[in-house]
Write an enzyme that holds these catalytic residues in place. Structure first.
Site, PDB file in Angstrom:
ATOM      1  N   THR A  37     -23.825 -32.781 -16.684  1.00  0.00           N
ATOM      2  CA  THR A  37     -24.664 -31.646 -17.064  1.00  0.00           C
ATOM      3  C   THR A  37     -23.871 -30.356 -16.985  1.00  0.00           C
ATOM      4  O   THR A  37     -22.981 -30.202 -16.145  1.00  0.00           O
ATOM      5  CB  THR A  37     -25.865 -31.515 -16.106  1.00  0.00           C
ATOM      6  OG1 THR A  37     -25.373 -31.234 -14.781  1.00  0.00           O
ATOM      7  CG2 THR A  37     -26.696 -32.782 -16.061  1.00  0.00           C
ATOM      8  N   LYS A 280     -19.913 -20.266  33.709  1.00  0.00           N
ATOM      9  CA  LYS A 280     -19.763 -21.609  34.266  1.00  0.00           C
ATOM     10  C   LYS A 280     -21.128 -22.280  34.208  1.00  0.00           C
ATOM     11  O   LYS A 280     -22.109 -21.757  34.734  1.00  0.00           O
ATOM     12  CB  LYS A 280     -19.264 -21.510  35.714  1.00  0.00           C
ATOM     13  CG  LYS A 280     -18.711 -22.798  36.290  1.00  0.00           C
ATOM     14  CD  LYS A 280     -17.354 -23.159  35.659  1.00  0.00           C
ATOM     15  CE  LYS A 280     -16.649 -24.260  36.424  1.00  0.00           C
ATOM     16  NZ  LYS A 280     -16.138 -23.836  37.715  1.00  0.00           N
ATOM     17  N   HIS A 281     -21.202 -23.424  33.560  1.00  0.00           N
ATOM     18  CA  HIS A 281     -22.463 -24.167  33.427  1.00  0.00           C
ATOM     19  C   HIS A 281     -23.580 -23.283  32.887  1.00  0.00           C
ATOM     20  O   HIS A 281     -24.689 -23.242  33.419  1.00  0.00           O
ATOM     21  CB  HIS A 281     -22.848 -24.807  34.759  1.00  0.00           C
ATOM     22  CG  HIS A 281     -21.820 -25.759  35.283  1.00  0.00           C
ATOM     23  ND1 HIS A 281     -21.372 -26.840  34.566  1.00  0.00           N
ATOM     24  CD2 HIS A 281     -21.130 -25.774  36.452  1.00  0.00           C
ATOM     25  CE1 HIS A 281     -20.458 -27.491  35.264  1.00  0.00           C
ATOM     26  NE2 HIS A 281     -20.278 -26.867  36.411  1.00  0.00           N
ATOM     27  N   GLY A 310     -11.863 -22.847  35.834  1.00  0.00           N
ATOM     28  CA  GLY A 310     -12.423 -23.829  34.905  1.00  0.00           C
ATOM     29  C   GLY A 310     -13.575 -23.292  34.083  1.00  0.00           C
ATOM     30  O   GLY A 310     -14.346 -24.065  33.518  1.00  0.00           O
ATOM     31  N   ASN A 423     -35.026 -18.382  37.977  1.00  0.00           N
ATOM     32  CA  ASN A 423     -35.193 -16.969  38.304  1.00  0.00           C
ATOM     33  C   ASN A 423     -33.833 -16.306  38.454  1.00  0.00           C
ATOM     34  O   ASN A 423     -32.937 -16.850  39.078  1.00  0.00           O
ATOM     35  CB  ASN A 423     -35.974 -16.821  39.613  1.00  0.00           C
ATOM     36  CG  ASN A 423     -37.443 -17.151  39.455  1.00  0.00           C
ATOM     37  OD1 ASN A 423     -38.100 -16.656  38.557  1.00  0.00           O
ATOM     38  ND2 ASN A 423     -37.973 -17.993  40.346  1.00  0.00           N
ATOM     39  N   ARG A 443     -37.887 -16.292  43.461  1.00  0.00           N
ATOM     40  CA  ARG A 443     -37.078 -15.099  43.195  1.00  0.00           C
ATOM     41  C   ARG A 443     -36.389 -14.593  44.460  1.00  0.00           C
ATOM     42  O   ARG A 443     -35.275 -14.069  44.410  1.00  0.00           O
ATOM     43  CB  ARG A 443     -37.971 -14.014  42.578  1.00  0.00           C
ATOM     44  CG  ARG A 443     -37.211 -12.857  41.956  1.00  0.00           C
ATOM     45  CD  ARG A 443     -38.076 -12.151  40.942  1.00  0.00           C
ATOM     46  NE  ARG A 443     -38.488 -13.067  39.903  1.00  0.00           N
ATOM     47  CZ  ARG A 443     -37.752 -13.417  38.853  1.00  0.00           C
ATOM     48  NH1 ARG A 443     -36.531 -12.904  38.723  1.00  0.00           N
ATOM     49  NH2 ARG A 443     -38.193 -14.249  37.956  1.00  0.00           N
ATOM     50  N   PHE A 478     -40.848  -9.868  36.793  1.00  0.00           N
ATOM     51  CA  PHE A 478     -41.383  -9.028  37.867  1.00  0.00           C
ATOM     52  C   PHE A 478     -41.261  -9.706  39.226  1.00  0.00           C
ATOM     53  O   PHE A 478     -41.135 -10.920  39.332  1.00  0.00           O
ATOM     54  CB  PHE A 478     -42.833  -8.629  37.591  1.00  0.00           C
ATOM     55  CG  PHE A 478     -43.822  -9.773  37.500  1.00  0.00           C
ATOM     56  CD1 PHE A 478     -44.130 -10.577  38.597  1.00  0.00           C
ATOM     57  CD2 PHE A 478     -44.486 -10.027  36.311  1.00  0.00           C
ATOM     58  CE1 PHE A 478     -45.044 -11.600  38.524  1.00  0.00           C
ATOM     59  CE2 PHE A 478     -45.425 -11.059  36.218  1.00  0.00           C
ATOM     60  CZ  PHE A 478     -45.696 -11.840  37.326  1.00  0.00           C
ATOM     61  N   ASP A 483     -41.135  -9.407  48.800  1.00  0.00           N
ATOM     62  CA  ASP A 483     -40.056 -10.012  49.596  1.00  0.00           C
ATOM     63  C   ASP A 483     -38.714 -10.033  48.868  1.00  0.00           C
ATOM     64  O   ASP A 483     -37.660  -9.781  49.457  1.00  0.00           O
ATOM     65  CB  ASP A 483     -40.441 -11.420  50.078  1.00  0.00           C
ATOM     66  CG  ASP A 483     -40.913 -12.343  48.957  1.00  0.00           C
ATOM     67  OD1 ASP A 483     -40.925 -11.905  47.783  1.00  0.00           O
ATOM     68  OD2 ASP A 483     -41.266 -13.504  49.253  1.00  0.00           O
ATOM     69  N   ARG A 525     -39.641  -8.894  29.700  1.00  0.00           N
ATOM     70  CA  ARG A 525     -39.180  -9.982  30.560  1.00  0.00           C
ATOM     71  C   ARG A 525     -38.071 -10.752  29.839  1.00  0.00           C
ATOM     72  O   ARG A 525     -38.098 -10.892  28.623  1.00  0.00           O
ATOM     73  CB  ARG A 525     -40.344 -10.918  30.875  1.00  0.00           C
ATOM     74  CG  ARG A 525     -40.034 -11.948  31.949  1.00  0.00           C
ATOM     75  CD  ARG A 525     -41.263 -12.803  32.236  1.00  0.00           C
ATOM     76  NE  ARG A 525     -41.524 -13.762  31.171  1.00  0.00           N
ATOM     77  CZ  ARG A 525     -42.584 -14.557  31.122  1.00  0.00           C
ATOM     78  NH1 ARG A 525     -43.508 -14.485  32.071  1.00  0.00           N
ATOM     79  NH2 ARG A 525     -42.751 -15.408  30.134  1.00  0.00           N
ATOM     80  N   HIS A 529     -34.774 -20.332  30.582  1.00  0.00           N
ATOM     81  CA  HIS A 529     -34.859 -21.586  31.339  1.00  0.00           C
ATOM     82  C   HIS A 529     -33.820 -22.586  30.872  1.00  0.00           C
ATOM     83  O   HIS A 529     -33.302 -22.465  29.779  1.00  0.00           O
ATOM     84  CB  HIS A 529     -36.255 -22.181  31.191  1.00  0.00           C
ATOM     85  CG  HIS A 529     -37.308 -21.390  31.908  1.00  0.00           C
ATOM     86  ND1 HIS A 529     -38.150 -20.524  31.255  1.00  0.00           N
ATOM     87  CD2 HIS A 529     -37.608 -21.303  33.219  1.00  0.00           C
ATOM     88  CE1 HIS A 529     -38.954 -19.953  32.148  1.00  0.00           C
ATOM     89  NE2 HIS A 529     -38.649 -20.396  33.333  1.00  0.00           N
TER      90      HIS A 529
END
Length: 529
Positions: A37, A280-281, A310, A423, A443, A478, A483, A525, A529
């Site tokens: 074609t 790292k990781h 590393g 966290n 946290r 947050f 603490d 935020r 994860h």
């Protein structure tokens, strides 16, 4: 299914004409009649290879700017007819349909069109219709038809024909069919995702993901897992588009960590400062700005010299010899940078296993995009986290406002916290991380770990006082209770940056005031994860 099928007639229609003429000539030399074609036919004919125009087969001219040329029973009947099926043979005879034994199609360059930023009309015109229809037809009828969608498979077809008296065996036809369906699936995925983005559909009823194999990997995250690296075609500078100058093959973990490192380095505008991130990781163990890359690297490495061994090193500027000489002093897995000068490349070359990747630029941290993660039985899609602290309306909520130096460090720390697993707590001082707490269930634990890291870094550098003293601290989300904040104050931090939004914000603000801390809220935020 019978094993061998002779290839006597082939239809070729390709946008990527790499190797086309040589392949067409090789087919013709093996007695294959060629149909083609448009531009494909012209390229073959201009090379002096006999080829029939598809319009002469169908009896219909190519029309509607090429939109209609192969969508015809004499094409699809030739692809779909089951050989040795009496009803199919009778239909072919009655309607003058001849079999097509080999289909060679690579599709309109839709992904490349999107990648170059083409407008709506041009992009739409690069959606192939006849190509996918023919590919799917030929792949369905792989008992009788071989289908090629990849230039890399031309030689395999020729080798099979030579080995098997002009045909391709069933194993090869099945393999080609699988690749064909995968190609059309990836193609349709690219189209549907582009359309969803273009018209603002955030959660389409159906979502597809597709990619082309960049390279198979020796193994995945662990040696017993299989893996491959696939490219989606997204026009984003980074590990997927980089040129590997030297070093052994990247592993699955290398790719994952290098991507994390370079995305973090790209948060720092190279026109403003040199910056280096050591990963790292998938977590930063040290990040720093500096007057030079060497300075930034040494300050980043000092944050956690043990973990830096590393690690993956990402730079936001062209790698120079001074920085390269420092980086190669310890074992490093990968260096990734926008570019590198010749002296730096030569220094890295002395470490033959060290991978050097050059990207040609930095990804835009503000650019939109998709992030995908698999779960059992499904996929999670979300938009890329493209929030940048420089664009956030920082709100001072404590009695004491941060000093200019504290504010600069707060922005630096929050920029880094965006790339730390939740966290996340990041201590920073004078444009460098001094302690990082990552991936903890609470946290307050992240805060304590980061403070401990700061004390260890100081000890390694011969300092009597923890580097957390006089630092600032960033939290990716947050503080649910005071603490974690108090742990930061106890470690010696003087200012805090966090998103805010807790039911106990008033309690946390009060604790900050009582500790003499300055605190600003971002309203954004950065969970990772």
């Amino acid at each position: 299914m019978s094993d061998k099928r002779a290839i006597k007639r082939a239809l070729l229609s390709v946008s990527d004409k790499t190797g086309l003429v040589d392949f067409a000539r090789a087919l013709a030399q093996r007695g294959v009649a060629l149909i083609s074609t448009g531009g494909t036919r012209k390229a073959i004919a201009d090379a002096g290879v006999p080829v029939l125009d598809v319009a002469d087969v169908t009896g219909f001219p190519e029309m509607m700017d090429g939109r209609v040329k192969t969508l015809h029973p004499k094409v699809h009947g030739g692809l779909l007819a089951i050989r040795e099926n009496p009803e199919h043979e009778a239909a072919m005879l009655a309607h003058g349909i001849e079999p097509i034994d080999l289909l060679v199609v690579n599709l309109y360059p839709f992904e490349a069109t999107v990648a170059k930023g083409a407008g709506w009309d041009e992009t739409i015109e690069n959606i192939d219709i006849g190509g996918p229809a023919m590919i799917r037809a030929a792949a369905k009828n792989h008992e009788d038809v071989a289908v090629v969608v990849d230039v890399a498979d031309y030689q395999a077809v020729l080798d099979a024909m030579d080995a098997q008296g002009g045909g391709a065996d069933l194993a090869l036809r099945k393999k080609l069919a699988q690749k064909a369906y995968a190609r059309t699936a990836a193609y349709d995925a690219a189209i549907s995702n582009w359309l969803a983005q273009a018209i603002g559909v955030e959660a389409p009823d159906y979502r597809a993901v597709g990619g082309k194999l960049s390279e198979p990997m020796r193994y995945g995250e662990n040696p017993h897992q299989k893996a491959g690296f696939y490219l989606t075609g997204e026009n984003r500078l980074g590990v997927s588009t980089a040129r590997q100058v030297q070093g052994k093959q990247l592993s699955y973990n290398n790719v994952n960590d290098t991507d994390a490192a370079f995305e973090l380095a790209a948060e720092f505008d190279p026109a403003r400062t040199a910056a280096v991130a050591i990963i790292k990781h998938a977590n930063p163990c040290g990040v720093a700005e500096g007057a030079t890359l060497k300075d930034a690297y040494l300050r980043a490495q000092a944050c956690d010299p043990v973990s830096a061994f590393g690690g993956i090193v990402a730079l936001n500027r062209k790698l120079d010899a001074e920085a390269a000489a420092e980086i190669v002093k310890i074992f490093t897995e990968v260096i990734i940078a926008p570019d590198a000068d010749e002296e730096a490349i030569a220094l890295v070359a002395a470490k033959k296993n060290l991978r050097l990747l050059l990207t040609g630029g930095l990804p835009d941290p503000r650019a939109p995009g998709l992030a995908v993660r698999s779960v059992s039985g499904g996929l999670l899609f979300q938009s890329r986290d493209n929030a940048v602290v420089d664009d956030m309306p920082l709100k001072v909520v404590t009695k004491r406002a941060p000093t200019p130096q504290e504010l600069a460090d707060l922005k630096f720390a929050f920029r880094v916290a965006k790339h730390v697993k939740s966290n996340a707590i990041v201590y920073a001082k004078h444009g460098a991380t001094v302690g990082v707490g990552a991936g903890q269930m609470s946290r307050v634990d992240s805060s304590r770990i980061a403070a401990w890291k700061a004390a260890e870094a100081a000890k390694a550098a011969g300092s009597a006082e923890s580097w957390a003293k006089g630092s600032v601290v960033a939290s990716d989300a947050f503080f649910p209770f005071a603490d974690g904040l108090l742990a930061a104050a106890e470690a010696g931090a003087t200012a805090v940056i966090q998103p805010g939004g807790s039911m106990r914000d008033d309690e946390v603000i009060k604790a900050a005031d009582e500790a003499g801390l300055a605190m600003v809220l971002t309203g954004f935020r950065h969970f990772r994860h």
